[in-house]
Scaffold this motif. Structure first.
Motif, PDB file in Angstrom:
ATOM      1  N   GLN B  37       0.827  -1.199   0.000  1.00 26.43           N
ATOM      2  CA  GLN B  37       0.000   0.000   0.000  1.00 26.43           C
ATOM      3  C   GLN B  37       0.865   1.254   0.000  1.00 26.43           C
ATOM      4  O   GLN B  37       1.636   1.472   0.936  1.00 26.43           O
ATOM      5  CB  GLN B  37      -0.943   0.017   1.204  1.00 26.43           C
ATOM      6  CG  GLN B  37      -1.952   1.159   1.167  1.00 26.43           C
ATOM      7  CD  GLN B  37      -2.918   1.150   2.339  1.00 26.43           C
ATOM      8  OE1 GLN B  37      -2.630   0.585   3.393  1.00 26.43           O
ATOM      9  NE2 GLN B  37      -4.068   1.770   2.162  1.00 26.43           N
ATOM     10  N   LYS B  38       0.708   2.061  -1.031  1.00 25.12           N
ATOM     11  CA  LYS B  38       1.349   3.363  -1.084  1.00 25.12           C
ATOM     12  C   LYS B  38       0.433   4.396  -0.431  1.00 25.12           C
ATOM     13  O   LYS B  38      -0.773   4.180  -0.300  1.00 25.12           O
ATOM     14  CB  LYS B  38       1.638   3.753  -2.534  1.00 25.12           C
ATOM     15  CG  LYS B  38       2.503   2.770  -3.299  1.00 25.12           C
ATOM     16  CD  LYS B  38       3.967   2.844  -2.889  1.00 25.12           C
ATOM     17  CE  LYS B  38       4.699   3.917  -3.630  1.00 25.12           C
ATOM     18  NZ  LYS B  38       6.154   3.918  -3.334  1.00 25.12           N
ATOM     19  N   ALA B  39       1.036   5.529  -0.063  1.00 24.89           N
ATOM     20  CA  ALA B  39       0.287   6.558   0.648  1.00 24.89           C
ATOM     21  C   ALA B  39      -0.939   7.018  -0.151  1.00 24.89           C
ATOM     22  O   ALA B  39      -0.856   7.250  -1.350  1.00 24.89           O
ATOM     23  CB  ALA B  39       1.194   7.751   0.937  1.00 24.89           C
ATOM     24  N   LYS B  40      -2.068   7.110   0.545  1.00 22.62           N
ATOM     25  CA  LYS B  40      -3.334   7.618  -0.004  1.00 22.62           C
ATOM     26  C   LYS B  40      -3.881   6.744  -1.134  1.00 22.62           C
ATOM     27  O   LYS B  40      -4.675   7.226  -1.956  1.00 22.62           O
ATOM     28  CB  LYS B  40      -3.177   9.068  -0.483  1.00 22.62           C
ATOM     29  CG  LYS B  40      -2.782  10.026   0.629  1.00 22.62           C
ATOM     30  CD  LYS B  40      -2.709  11.458   0.137  1.00 22.62           C
ATOM     31  CE  LYS B  40      -2.306  12.396   1.258  1.00 22.62           C
ATOM     32  NZ  LYS B  40      -2.232  13.800   0.809  1.00 22.62           N
ATOM     33  N   LYS B  41      -3.447   5.495  -1.185  1.00 25.94           N
ATOM     34  CA  LYS B  41      -3.928   4.555  -2.200  1.00 25.94           C
ATOM     35  C   LYS B  41      -4.488   3.304  -1.525  1.00 25.94           C
ATOM     36  O   LYS B  41      -4.160   3.021  -0.377  1.00 25.94           O
ATOM     37  CB  LYS B  41      -2.776   4.151  -3.129  1.00 25.94           C
ATOM     38  CG  LYS B  41      -2.214   5.292  -3.952  1.00 25.94           C
ATOM     39  CD  LYS B  41      -3.204   5.764  -4.985  1.00 25.94           C
ATOM     40  CE  LYS B  41      -2.585   6.803  -5.898  1.00 25.94           C
ATOM     41  NZ  LYS B  41      -3.555   7.313  -6.898  1.00 25.94           N
ATOM     42  N   PRO B  42      -5.330   2.564  -2.234  1.00 29.64           N
ATOM     43  CA  PRO B  42      -5.797   1.296  -1.645  1.00 29.64           C
ATOM     44  C   PRO B  42      -4.695   0.246  -1.695  1.00 29.64           C
ATOM     45  O   PRO B  42      -3.720   0.378  -2.470  1.00 29.64           O
ATOM     46  CB  PRO B  42      -6.965   0.906  -2.558  1.00 29.64           C
ATOM     47  CG  PRO B  42      -6.671   1.576  -3.850  1.00 29.64           C
ATOM     48  CD  PRO B  42      -5.969   2.852  -3.517  1.00 29.64           C
ATOM     49  N   PRO B  43      -4.829  -0.809  -0.908  1.00 31.43           N
ATOM     50  CA  PRO B  43      -3.844  -1.897  -0.967  1.00 31.43           C
ATOM     51  C   PRO B  43      -3.872  -2.585  -2.335  1.00 31.43           C
ATOM     52  O   PRO B  43      -4.925  -2.709  -2.963  1.00 31.43           O
ATOM     53  CB  PRO B  43      -4.307  -2.854   0.133  1.00 31.43           C
ATOM     54  CG  PRO B  43      -5.174  -2.038   1.025  1.00 31.43           C
ATOM     55  CD  PRO B  43      -5.825  -1.025   0.130  1.00 31.43           C
ATOM     56  N   LEU B  88       3.808   0.658   2.776  1.00 27.40           N
ATOM     57  CA  LEU B  88       3.288  -0.166   3.872  1.00 27.40           C
ATOM     58  C   LEU B  88       2.987  -1.545   3.300  1.00 27.40           C
ATOM     59  O   LEU B  88       2.287  -1.660   2.281  1.00 27.40           O
ATOM     60  CB  LEU B  88       2.017   0.455   4.449  1.00 27.40           C
ATOM     61  CG  LEU B  88       1.335  -0.305   5.593  1.00 27.40           C
ATOM     62  CD1 LEU B  88       2.179  -0.245   6.867  1.00 27.40           C
ATOM     63  CD2 LEU B  88      -0.055   0.275   5.858  1.00 27.40           C
ATOM     64  N   TRP B 110       6.003  -0.895   7.878  1.00 25.91           N
ATOM     65  CA  TRP B 110       6.419   0.253   7.093  1.00 25.91           C
ATOM     66  C   TRP B 110       7.837   0.011   6.581  1.00 25.91           C
ATOM     67  O   TRP B 110       8.754  -0.181   7.357  1.00 25.91           O
ATOM     68  CB  TRP B 110       6.424   1.521   7.955  1.00 25.91           C
ATOM     69  CG  TRP B 110       5.102   2.143   8.146  1.00 25.91           C
ATOM     70  CD1 TRP B 110       4.329   2.093   9.259  1.00 25.91           C
ATOM     71  CD2 TRP B 110       4.394   2.965   7.219  1.00 25.91           C
ATOM     72  NE1 TRP B 110       3.171   2.811   9.083  1.00 25.91           N
ATOM     73  CE2 TRP B 110       3.187   3.365   7.828  1.00 25.91           C
ATOM     74  CE3 TRP B 110       4.663   3.401   5.925  1.00 25.91           C
ATOM     75  CZ2 TRP B 110       2.251   4.170   7.194  1.00 25.91           C
ATOM     76  CZ3 TRP B 110       3.720   4.215   5.286  1.00 25.91           C
ATOM     77  CH2 TRP B 110       2.543   4.577   5.921  1.00 25.91           C
TER      78      TRP B 110
END
Lengths: 114, 114
Positions: B37-43, B88, B110
């Protein structure tokens, strides 16, 4: 292929009030499952509620309920009596029966105003 | 409290390092997953193991190497990563059954690649 769309990048609500998060999906499968997950700043994905597509009755979990409109392919989440701890990113997701892959929407960031 | 435990919670590694992320569950689930999972994105799904065998690889680069030593453990071995791999990493588990699977997530690891 399945797709899930959350059209509200951000939402806010006053504490103790009710808020509804929208989700639409598209699938060619007849049997599938729909989920709402919550991801607070701690980053753990927490299951909020699950709906089996073959069930007409809307799922409820305490203050959380869904409005499942199968023909419209809509799956909205209603949070009643909003609490500060409800602040999080909310992801709608779908999975067809027998599959092991969740398809997520882009998420809605919910802010609770005290 | 999560029943899917991930270690370490934070990891910083150089591009030439070899490290591993670990995941453990004691819910008797026979399917285990790695998501990125990247920031502000879905897994995004990376790998799925069913009954300790790799069942899904979402075209993940070979610098990520999964391993499932037994039904409770899942590892992700990391080697020669790139800075864009910083994210993450979420482990998850579920039952393997035809009636639909609820996927339970850990708190995530992380990863920062420098």
């Amino acid at each position: 292929a399945q797709t899930v769309t959350q059209s509200q990048p951000e939402m806010s609500v006053q504490e103790a009030e009710t808020v509804t998060l929208s989700c639409t999906y598209d699938t060619s499968e007849s049997d599938y499952y729909l989920f709402w997950y919550k991801q607070p700043p701690s980053r753990q994905m927490i299951l909020v509620i699950r709906q089996e597509a073959y069930k007409q009755q809307n799922a409820t979990e305490n203050r959380f309920s869904v409005n499942f409109q199968k023909a419209a392919k809509s799956f909205s989440l209603k949070i009643s009596d909003s609490q500060l701890g409800d602040a999080a990113m909310y992801f709608c997701a779908s999975c067809h029966q027998g599959a092991q892959k969740l398809v997520f929407g882009q998420g809605t960031r919910l802010t609770i105003n005290p | 409290d999560t029943e899917v435990t991930q270690t370490p919670k934070h990891l910083v590694m150089g591009m030439t390092n070899k490290k591993s992320l670990k995941c453990e569950q004691h819910m008797g689930h026979r399917a285990m997953y790695w998501y990125k999972q990247k920031a502000k994105k879905p897994p995004e799904l990376m790998f799925v193991y069913s009954y300790e065998k790799l069942s899904i690889n979402e075209s993940v680069p070979s610098r990520f190497s999964p391993e499932c030593p037994n039904s409770s453990l899942l590892n992700l071995h990391l080697h020669a990563l790139q800075p864009e791999d910083s994210a993450l990493y979420l482990c998850a588990s579920s039952q393997v059954q035809r009636s639909g699977n609820t996927i339970y997530f850990g708190e995530g690891s992380w990863l920062t690649v420098v």
